[in-house]
Design a protein around this motif. Structure first.
Motif, short mmCIF file in Angstrom:
data_model
loop_
_atom_site.label_atom_id
_atom_site.label_comp_id
_atom_site.label_asym_id
_atom_site.label_seq_id
_atom_site.Cartn_x
_atom_site.Cartn_y
_atom_site.Cartn_z
N ARG A 253 -9.75 -1.15 7.59
CA ARG A 253 -8.98 -0.14 8.26
C ARG A 253 -9.61 -0.57 9.72
O ARG A 253 -10.64 -1.76 10.13
CB ARG A 253 -9.99 1.14 8.11
N THR B 131 -1.42 1.34 6.02
CA THR B 131 -0.74 2.52 5.71
C THR B 131 -1.53 3.46 6.50
O THR B 131 -2.95 3.65 6.19
CB THR B 131 -0.66 3.08 4.18
N GLN B 132 -0.77 4.15 7.13
CA GLN B 132 -2.10 4.81 7.84
C GLN B 132 -2.20 6.31 7.83
O GLN B 132 -1.90 7.03 6.74
CB GLN B 132 -0.78 5.78 9.47
N VAL B 133 -3.14 6.73 7.46
CA VAL B 133 -4.61 7.72 7.75
C VAL B 133 -4.97 8.69 8.65
O VAL B 133 -5.33 7.91 9.54
CB VAL B 133 -5.37 7.29 6.59
N GLY C 182 -0.90 6.63 1.97
CA GLY C 182 -1.14 7.45 2.98
C GLY C 182 -1.06 8.47 3.27
O GLY C 182 0.09 9.05 3.05
N GLU D 246 1.00 -0.86 0.24
CA GLU D 246 0.25 0.12 -0.03
C GLU D 246 0.73 1.58 -0.08
O GLU D 246 2.18 1.22 0.60
CB GLU D 246 -0.99 0.55 1.45
N TYR E 275 -4.72 1.56 7.00
CA TYR E 275 -5.59 1.31 5.92
C TYR E 275 -4.66 0.31 5.21
O TYR E 275 -3.99 0.24 4.95
CB TYR E 275 -5.46 2.48 4.94
N LEU F 191 -5.42 5.97 -2.03
CA LEU F 191 -4.77 5.07 -2.21
C LEU F 191 -3.92 4.07 -2.72
O LEU F 191 -5.48 4.00 -3.52
CB LEU F 191 -5.65 4.27 -0.74
#
Length: 123
Positions: free
Chosen positions: A36, A117-119, A9, A6, A92, A20
């Motif tokens: 998520r 991946t951080q959002v 983010g 991924e 996510y 993304l």
């Protein structure tokens, strides 16, 4: 070797947008989706799609704001996120399933997962 990687983010203000991407490799998948997980909460479905026919599923909380899409030739999966809210803050994950008829929204039915991946959406 199957890999789901991924990207995309980051930190965004409420009302903003992020896209993304998930690069899938190693085999062909029948279902691809985004899940998520927020701190202290369970992992939940965001959106998913079938390779054949392109049918999609969206969580109620993201309908009208998020759009899932894919590029079969490039083995890519995307999630366009508009109108982001603080409640969308989470890690996510991209997920891939090999069984054609399995559920789009049921996370145990997916066989492979990305690293996440951080959002983060600031309010």
């Amino acid at each position: 070797q199957v890999q789901l990687i991924e990207s995309g983010g980051g930190l965004v203000q409420a009302g903003g947008s992020l896209r993304l991407s998930c690069a899938a490799s190693g085999r062909t998948f029948s279902r691809l989706g985004w899940f998520r997980q927020a701190p202290g909460k369970e992992r939940t479905i965001v959106a998913a799609m079938r390779r054949e026919g392109g049918s999609t599923f969206y969580a109620e909380t993201v309908k009208g704001r998020f759009t899932i899409s894919g590029d079969s030739a490039k083995n890519m999966l995307y999630l366009q996120m508009n109108g982001l809210e603080h409640e969308d803050t989470a890690v996510y994950y991209c997920a891939a399933g090999v069984r054609k008829l399995a559920s789009l929204s049921y996370s145990p039915s997916y066989d492979y997962w990305g690293q996440g991946t951080q959002v983060t959406v600031s309010s």
